[in-house]
Enzyme design. Structure first.
Site, PDB file in Angstrom:
ATOM      1  CB  CYS A   2      -0.877   0.059   1.240  1.00 20.25           C
ATOM      2  SG  CYS A   2      -1.914  -1.357   1.465  1.00 20.25           S
ATOM      3  NE  ARG A  27       4.956   1.927  -0.861  1.00 25.43           N
ATOM      4  CZ  ARG A  27       5.678   2.280   0.181  1.00 25.43           C
ATOM      5  NH1 ARG A  27       6.754   3.009   0.001  1.00 25.43           N
ATOM      6  NH2 ARG A  27       5.346   1.927   1.392  1.00 25.43           N
ATOM      7  CD1 TRP A  75       0.372  -5.923  -3.154  1.00 27.35           C
ATOM      8  CD2 TRP A  75       0.496  -6.554  -1.008  1.00 27.35           C
ATOM      9  NE1 TRP A  75       1.039  -7.115  -3.103  1.00 27.35           N
ATOM     10  CE2 TRP A  75       1.124  -7.529  -1.813  1.00 27.35           C
ATOM     11  CE3 TRP A  75       0.466  -6.749   0.364  1.00 27.35           C
ATOM     12  CZ2 TRP A  75       1.716  -8.669  -1.277  1.00 27.35           C
ATOM     13  CZ3 TRP A  75       1.054  -7.884   0.892  1.00 27.35           C
ATOM     14  CH2 TRP A  75       1.664  -8.826   0.070  1.00 27.35           C
ATOM     15  CG  ASN A  99       1.220   1.421   4.169  1.00 26.74           C
ATOM     16  OD1 ASN A  99       1.072   0.200   4.155  1.00 26.74           O
ATOM     17  ND2 ASN A  99       2.345   2.023   3.832  1.00 26.74           N
ATOM     18  N   GLY A 100      -0.794  -0.582   6.314  1.00 24.89           N
ATOM     19  CA  GLY A 100      -0.473  -1.365   7.507  1.00 24.89           C
ATOM     20  C   GLY A 100      -1.607  -2.317   7.842  1.00 24.89           C
ATOM     21  CD  GLU A 482      18.743 -12.215  -5.435  1.00 24.68           C
ATOM     22  OE1 GLU A 482      18.156 -12.635  -4.417  1.00 24.68           O
ATOM     23  OE2 GLU A 482      18.351 -11.224  -6.074  1.00 24.68           O
ATOM     24  CE  LYS A 486      15.459 -10.738  -8.221  1.00 23.49           C
ATOM     25  NZ  LYS A 486      16.098 -10.379  -7.012  1.00 23.49           N
ATOM     26  CD  GLU A 489      11.803 -11.458  -6.488  1.00 28.49           C
ATOM     27  OE1 GLU A 489      11.534 -10.711  -5.548  1.00 28.49           O
ATOM     28  OE2 GLU A 489      12.879 -11.360  -7.121  1.00 28.49           O
ATOM     29  CG  HIS A 505      21.831 -35.749   0.756  1.00 25.29           C
ATOM     30  ND1 HIS A 505      22.139 -37.008   1.224  1.00 25.29           N
ATOM     31  CD2 HIS A 505      23.009 -35.086   0.674  1.00 25.29           C
ATOM     32  CE1 HIS A 505      23.444 -37.094   1.436  1.00 25.29           C
ATOM     33  NE2 HIS A 505      23.993 -35.937   1.103  1.00 25.29           N
ATOM     34  CE  LYS A 604      12.483  -2.148  -5.112  1.00 22.03           C
ATOM     35  NZ  LYS A 604      13.372  -3.228  -5.558  1.00 22.03           N
TER      36      LYS A 604
HETATM   37  C1  G6P Z   1      10.207  -7.412  -0.988  1.00 25.38           C
HETATM   38  C2  G6P Z   1      10.837  -7.101  -2.329  1.00 25.38           C
HETATM   39  C3  G6P Z   1      12.198  -7.798  -2.430  1.00 25.38           C
HETATM   40  C4  G6P Z   1      13.073  -7.387  -1.261  1.00 25.38           C
HETATM   41  C5  G6P Z   1      12.389  -7.651   0.082  1.00 25.38           C
HETATM   42  C6  G6P Z   1      13.150  -7.009   1.231  1.00 25.38           C
HETATM   43  O1  G6P Z   1       9.877  -8.760  -0.933  1.00 25.38           O
HETATM   44  O2  G6P Z   1      10.010  -7.520  -3.395  1.00 25.38           O
HETATM   45  O3  G6P Z   1      12.824  -7.426  -3.644  1.00 25.38           O
HETATM   46  O4  G6P Z   1      14.269  -8.103  -1.322  1.00 25.38           O
HETATM   47  O5  G6P Z   1      11.085  -7.067   0.086  1.00 25.38           O
HETATM   48  O6  G6P Z   1      13.138  -5.621   1.054  1.00 25.38           O
HETATM   49  P1  G6P Z   1      14.186  -4.623   1.654  1.00 25.38           P
HETATM   50  O7  G6P Z   1      13.728  -3.271   1.191  1.00 25.38           O
HETATM   51  O8  G6P Z   1      14.112  -4.778   3.146  1.00 25.38           O
HETATM   52  O9  G6P Z   1      15.529  -5.000   1.133  1.00 25.38           O
END
Ligand code: G6P
Length: 609
Positions: A2, A27, A75, A99-100, A482, A486, A489, A505, A604
């Site tokens: 949000c 976001r 969101w 927001n929250g 990572e 990616k 995501e 395993h 985000k």
């Molecule tokens: C969300 C984003 C990720 C990010 C994570 C932590 O899930 O989509 O890309 O790594 O938050 O965010 P931060 O701002 O704490 O690195």
């Protein structure tokens, strides 16, 4: 997640709010809405499911206009992404954006229903609107109504409130979710982050936990949790790169991948001397503080957590300090043992991730030597909460999938490792080699970016795939994690990472011709071990894709694709091997036709638990 914007001005704020929402799009959200106190002095509202562009289209038919307003990107948490759940929420003559999460929304809802309030949505936010309405009906004063309401709310919130009885006043409050006040000339704004308001001002007041404020054209009054007035001077916003433009690139993600050489150079600017690191960058007396550290705990979420996992290898090998890394959402809810002399490091791109912030608050109650935030946003909550800070200078990162924030975090963490090794009188050759390697990183990354066409071609192998495995060993295991994150995501392909030695395993049972197996194979001390693991994959007909050092001699043959990576000093190779995995997921997402910069269901900045 949000996002909130709001404003009180002598002009129509609707276009300003709309631009603010566009700037908050990164976001992640699924619906949007705006409410203003319009010319007849009534609260008017327009909401829509989907993108801000759809809200904008609806606004064209409504001629919404007013000098006081609030707007929101939602969101979904409580209730589906529908128009009736979209904010702002109304109660009688007032409107609220939030927001929250209000944790006690159920009991409040029941109480308000008993009082006769009828709910139009499933959201926790509507509870806030009616609670405000209820207190206002008794107090006939918005400030008192707000204070009574805040006293009853449990959970995390940032609130923006307008009331048609007070068409010149914007109210807001902050507890656990970010909110800034933008100070203009004869106007005031609120936003979830400064980026949302940079079109109107670059002067900000960062609200602290538990504060609420009343904003008019020329006045900004803020009170703390105890309702005592507090005063702050507005701070000039400083960010390396203000550009929120895609420029020549079709997506922010691709732009941000290509910005990595510059972002790393900016992050290391002023931190490196000829053959050692400049510890003074951490502030006065930093050397003494660094020397006192006996143990390290790292907390973070998502991609930032992976940066912490890489750093553990560096820290333990180069400084001898024991290091433990944990996702913040777990750490914050367990009884942590904190040996004497432990430093807590919180890593976050945004500095607003709810779990990371809560972990930092929890850590402050434990017996840590100190807390350090590694963060990309100078004025963020995390940076303000921490004892020490090490800023990454990646510039605004808009793509939801983190790229340049991750590699700049790695650069900062290797710098910190080197600083800790230096104050412990570790081998000067190792320190000098780290410094040389850090300095060479931008150029080496540029070389890897040249592999883009080959990686785009390789991505076609994933077109019809539903699953993928990523393998790595040592400090490249978190890089495999990572890479898998990616791909998940942005292309929605199910991907898992394994430490290559774990393959036999369990995951080996999944390997067949439909399972691409991506390996991260630098020329390091574990290469021979990795080669054996890769043979296990080939023997089961798995499609192997190796991102391998040009100097590594790996088996060739049908079903095996190599992407040759330049040789690089072993310590920095996790940074370099991240780049092709970012490009791979980007190209697979393009082929799949997904929304690269705003993948479904993701945000985000995750400002709720
Ligand atoms: C969300 C984003 C990720 C990010 C994570 C932590 O899930 O989509 O890309 O790594 O938050 O965010 P931060 O701002 O704490 O690195």
């Amino acid at each position: 997640m949000c996002g909130i914007v709001g404003g009180i001005a002598s002009r129509n704020v609707t276009p300003i709010l709309l631009e603010g929402l566009r700037r908050l799009e990164y976001r992640g959200y699924d619906s949007a809405g705006v409410a203003v106190v319009g010319l007849p002095g009534l609260v008017e509202r327009v909401r829509s499911v989907g993108k801000v562009a759809e809200l904008e289209q609806q606004l064209q038919h409504s001629a919404l206009s007013g000098s006081l307003g609030i707007a929101h990107t939602r969101w979904a948490t409580h209730g589906k992404a529908t128009e009736k759940n979209a904010h702002p929420h109304l109660s009688d003559r007032l409107a609220v954006v939030h927001n929250g999460i209000i944790e006690n929304h159920q009991s409040l809802r029941l109480r308000l229903q008993e009082l006769g309030y009828v709910f139009a949505s499933e959201t926790d936010t509507e509870v806030v609107a009616h609670l405000l309405g209820h207190h206002y009906s008794r107090q006939q004063d918005m400030l008192s109504a707000l204070r009574c309401t805040l006293a009853e709310l449990h959970g995390a919130f940032a609130l923006g409130i307008i009331h048609q009885d007070e068409p010149d006043t914007l109210y807001c409050a902050r507890m656990g979710s970010p909110l800034v006040i933008g100070v203009g000339s004869g106007e005031h704004f609120i936003g979830s982050d400064p980026l949302s308001l940079l079109q109107v001002t670059d002067r900000f007041i960062y609200m602290q936990e538990g504060e609420h404020a009343r904003l008019t054209l020329n006045d900004c009054q803020i009170w703390n949790r105890q309702n005592q007035p507090v005063q702050y001077a507005a701070q000039q916003y400083q960010h390396a790169a203000l550009s929120m433009d895609k420029g020549e690139y079709p997506h922010f993600m691709l732009k941000e991948i290509h910005e990595q050489p510059g972002a790393i150079a900016d992050t290391l600017d002023g931190l490196l001397a000829e053959d050692h690191v400049l510890t003074a960058a951490l502030g006065p007396g930093a050397e003494g503080k660094l020397a006192d550290i006996r143990n390290i705990h790292i907390v973070a979420c998502g991609t930032s957590y992976h940066a912490g996992l890489v750093a553990r290898y560096w820290l333990e090998e180069q400084t001898g300090l024991p290091c433990q890394v944990e996702v913040a959402s777990e750490y914050r809810y367990r009884q942590v043992c904190v040996p004497e002399g432990t430093l807590l490091i919180a890593i976050s791109q945004s500095g607003e991730t709810a779990d990371t912030l809560a972990a930092m608050c929890y850590a402050r109650e434990q017996r840590y030597l100190g807390t350090l935030a590694i963060c990309n946003v100078p004025g963020s909550s995390l940076v303000r909460e921490a004892d020490w800070r090490l800023l990454t200078h990646a510039g605004p990162e808009i793509g939801v999938a983190s790229t340049k924030a991750f590699t700049t975090q790695l650069a900062a963490l290797l710098w910190l490792t080197t600083a800790l090794a230096q104050v412990r009188d570790r081998a000067p050759e190792m320190i000098a080699a780290n410094v040389r390697a850090l300095r060479s990183l931008p150029a080496r990354i540029r070389e890897v970016l040249e592999l883009d066409p080959a990686i785009a071609q390789l991505a076609e192998q994933f077109q019809a795939k539903h699953h993928a495995l990523f393998l790595g060993r040592g400090c490249h295991y978190p890089i495999a994690m990572e890479g898998a994150l990616k791909l998940k995501e942005i292309s929605y392909i199910h991907a898992e990472a394994y430490a290559a030695g774990e393959l036999k395993h369990g995951p080996l049972a999944l390997v067949d011709e439909d399972m691409p197996v991506v390996s991260v194979a630098p020329s390091d001390s574990l290469l021979d071990k990795l080669k054996s693991n890769l043979q296990e994959v080939r023997a089961r007909g798995g499609q192997l894709i190796n991102f391998a050092c040009e100097r590594a001699t790996l088996d060739d043959g049908e079903g095996i694709t190599h992407i040759g990576m330049p040789w690089v000093y072993e310590t920095v190779s996790p940074v370099l091997y991240t780049i092709p995995l970012q490009l791979l997921s980007y190209h697979v997402a393009l082929i799949k036709g997904t929304d690269v910069d705003k993948p479904r269901n993701l945000a985000k900045s995750v400002t709720v638990e």
